[in-house]
Design an enzyme around this catalytic site. Sequence first.
Site, PDB file in Angstrom:
ATOM      1  N   PHE A   1      -5.099   2.602  14.376  1.00 10.73           N
ATOM      2  CA  PHE A   1      -5.223   3.628  13.347  1.00 10.73           C
ATOM      3  C   PHE A   1      -6.228   3.152  12.303  1.00 10.73           C
ATOM      4  O   PHE A   1      -6.321   1.955  12.024  1.00 10.73           O
ATOM      5  CB  PHE A   1      -3.873   3.906  12.681  1.00 10.73           C
ATOM      6  N   LEU A  51      -3.904  -5.956  15.482  1.00 15.66           N
ATOM      7  CA  LEU A  51      -4.544  -5.036  16.419  1.00 15.66           C
ATOM      8  C   LEU A  51      -5.620  -5.735  17.232  1.00 15.66           C
ATOM      9  O   LEU A  51      -5.679  -5.585  18.462  1.00 15.66           O
ATOM     10  CB  LEU A  51      -5.139  -3.849  15.657  1.00 15.66           C
ATOM     11  N   PRO A  55      -3.222 -12.163   9.493  1.00 18.36           N
ATOM     12  CA  PRO A  55      -3.592 -12.058  10.910  1.00 18.36           C
ATOM     13  C   PRO A  55      -3.964 -10.625  11.265  1.00 18.36           C
ATOM     14  O   PRO A  55      -3.391  -9.666  10.729  1.00 18.36           O
ATOM     15  CB  PRO A  55      -2.328 -12.508  11.636  1.00 18.36           C
ATOM     16  N   LYS A  59       9.808 -16.662 -10.280  1.00 23.99           N
ATOM     17  CA  LYS A  59       9.075 -15.600 -10.947  1.00 23.99           C
ATOM     18  C   LYS A  59       8.006 -16.177 -11.874  1.00 23.99           C
ATOM     19  O   LYS A  59       8.274 -17.068 -12.684  1.00 23.99           O
ATOM     20  CB  LYS A  59      10.036 -14.718 -11.738  1.00 23.99           C
ATOM     21  N   ASP A  65      -4.388  -6.401   4.477  1.00 18.84           N
ATOM     22  CA  ASP A  65      -5.453  -7.284   4.960  1.00 18.84           C
ATOM     23  C   ASP A  65      -5.347  -8.684   4.375  1.00 18.84           C
ATOM     24  O   ASP A  65      -5.762  -9.659   5.007  1.00 18.84           O
ATOM     25  CB  ASP A  65      -6.824  -6.693   4.609  1.00 18.84           C
ATOM     26  N   ASN A 115       0.857  -1.176   0.000  1.00 16.44           N
ATOM     27  CA  ASN A 115       0.000   0.000   0.000  1.00 16.44           C
ATOM     28  C   ASN A 115       0.901   1.237   0.000  1.00 16.44           C
ATOM     29  O   ASN A 115       2.122   1.128  -0.031  1.00 16.44           O
ATOM     30  CB  ASN A 115      -0.951  -0.016   1.203  1.00 16.44           C
TER      31      ASN A 115
END
Length: 399
Positions: free
Chosen positions: A323, A306, A303, A286, A276, A208
């Site tokens: 967060f 948090l 997993p 590859k 996630d 991300n």
Amino acid sequence: MLAGKRILLIIGGGIAAYKCLELIRLLRGQGAQVTPVMTRAAEEFVTPLSVSALAGEEVHRDLFDLTKEAEMGHIQLSRVADLVLVAPATADLMAKMAGGLANDLASTLLMATDTPVMIAPAMNVRMWEHPATQRNLKALQGDGVRVIGPNSGDMACGEHGPGRMSEPLEIVEALRAALAARPLAGKRVLVTSGPTHEPIDPVRYIANRSSGAQGTAIANALRDLGAEVVFVTGPADAARPLGVQVVEVESAREMREAVLGALPVDAGVFAAAVADWRVASASDSKIKKVNGALPVLEFAENPDILAEVSQMGDGRPGLVVGFAAETDDVQAHATAKRKRKGCDWIVANDVSPETGIMGGSENAVLLISEEAVEEWPRMGKAEVAKKLAERIAEALSAG
């Protein structure tokens, strides 16, 4: 935080003594006063004239200097400082400190001082790893002496390993933390930061846009308030915080293991943007294009670090801060996330592309607890971190 502070700098006799010239420049640039003391061996590596010119003060070298004793005895010299720094702290100096020897000016000052002492060890890797040095290190830490470094790397002698003196900027950061107001002294805080990389094959991964900048800022702010910080970071772009324990990971599963390994802590701040999902079976080689056919990727859920920490029984941190990076209905989604995960607070922000927050230098957050929702104005990420660290200190103080 160093403006007006007086640092008694004891320079030991090692090749790393040359770094003290830059260290003095940095300290004075931040408003600190530096009173230099040099051992005889240190003069073999840097000249008293160079040290004195940068410090703006005369170098103290002799224990039995009657003129200086009449003006400022060694006892007084050791006690007017806010902190005594030994850099480089050679194996010999560490042995003298641990054994209580006082046969020259440097060792006498260290025996006579009643102010905090920090050492920056520097020596050959074999000397550092010698059982005697490690015994002395433990003895000094038991006496309350703060230690920064040493770093690993190439030695002047041609060997490689731990023993290099910490860089001047690292030492300055450690001094700032040591001399700052310390409401979190004695507290251990875990901070996660950055993205995770979930492998598809050896050259591709899922990730991300998190830069890790907010997590680094939070770790710095907590350190400055006196906390012992364990910083678990994915492969982030942001520089790593100085003066904290840094644990580098790649994937969500690696981050989970590092987090559980860091417990127990007084507080956990989960600022990392953990992926996630991951590819259920990453390829060992590859993935190649085959006649235009598209690869089929089967996903598995990562997993929920948090939620696992928030909902554990024994060993749960006293304060768990999560967060929530959202692109719409920020407050509603973040409030639901706090309840679902079981954490105490959620720091929520809008990371829609037009905000420029994801990967940017500013942030605008909501601090959501069971009792209230606080809207903080847009500010720099360092300011957000400082405000959050102060809130954490207040919460831990209140029990």
